[in-house]
Design a protein around this motif. Structure first.
Motif: not given
Length: 266
Positions: A112-127
């Motif tokens: 969640y708090w790693t660089q890989q976790g930033r993918l979640s934020v990007q997916v939310v922005f896309v949605a």
């Protein structure tokens, strides 16, 4: 305002989409605020849900909300009713909770708090962007415009629809292969974006560049120069917005110092 809402949203069949999107955004902002308060160890905030000492991730609550909103929505026949809007909101809130831990589900690890976790934020922005375009009445791949224009001639309309869908989809796929994710996704709804993205140079490192641009070629050099001049400043701005809304990852980027480690993520 009431007349516009009734005409454009209710009569236009977009009431559920509006409530879905509003609930999605509010739920995402709330859960990000919550996890940041927990990360900061704010004493006034309730904290993690840990019955019996077992931490329950909010993706679990999201799945429950999605089931309730989705199944309940299927049982409501009137799409303009208050019940349909409320269930769409429940479904939207659940979707936000699930997508906020998209990277965790993808990696099957607490990133969640790693660089890989930033993918979640990007997916939310896309949605949010795609739902916003749908709320504006835009249809993917130009289906609405073609079907309305050719409604008087079924055979001619069917061919026109097929050709238009194939062309727009091809342009969107080429744009995505060229590494232009946002341009390609928006181009699904607004075809001019995917057309422009498809005819312009690919980003270095994209599948199209690896397949089509030889090492040391003029196209690859131009692509790298354009990346430094245009894409990197935009990417830096996007990262700043992500940090502002979602909080900085614990694992630093190469160009920034490490943040203090957190004992508990959420």
């Amino acid at each position: 305002m009431g007349a516009w809402f009734s005409r454009e949203i209710v009569d236009g069949g977009r009431l559920r989409m509006l409530f879905f999107l509003v609930a999605f955004i509010l739920a995402f902002l709330f859960i990000r605020f919550s996890v940041r308060m927990i990360r900061r160890r704010a004493r006034w905030w309730p904290g993690n849900v840990t019955p019996g000492g077992h931490h329950i991730h909010h993706v679990v609550f999201g799945l429950v909300f999605m089931c309730v909103g989705g199944v309940g929505g299927l049982m409501v026949s009137d799409s303009t009713s208050a019940a349909a809007a409320a269930l769409a909101a429940v479904f939207g809130a659940g979707t936000a909770l699930v997508l906020d831990e998209f990277a965790l589900v993808l990696h099957l690890d607490d990133v969640y708090w790693t660089q890989q976790g930033r993918l979640s934020v990007q997916v939310v922005f896309v949605a949010v962007a795609l739902c916003g375009l749908a709320l504006l009445g835009l249809r993917p791949l130009g289906m609405a415009a073609v079907s309305e224009d050719q409604a008087d001639d079924f055979a001619r309309g069917a061919w026109a629809i097929a050709v238009t869908l194939l062309f727009n989809l091809s342009m969107a796929v080429i744009t995505l292969l060229k590494g232009k994710v946002w341009t390609g996704l928006i181009g699904i709804f607004v075809s001019v974006f995917s057309f422009v993205g498809a005819v312009r140079l690919a980003r270095p490192g994209s599948p199209w560049a690896r397949w089509r641009y030889r090492e040391g070629s003029r196209k690859l050099r131009r692509s790298a120069a354009r990346e430094r001049r245009l894409h990197q400043p935009v990417a830096q701005l996007a990262r700043s917005i992500e940090d502002l809304i979602a909080g900085r990852p614990s694992q630093p980027r190469p160009d920034e110092p490490a943040a203090p480690p957190a004992r508990k993520r959420e």
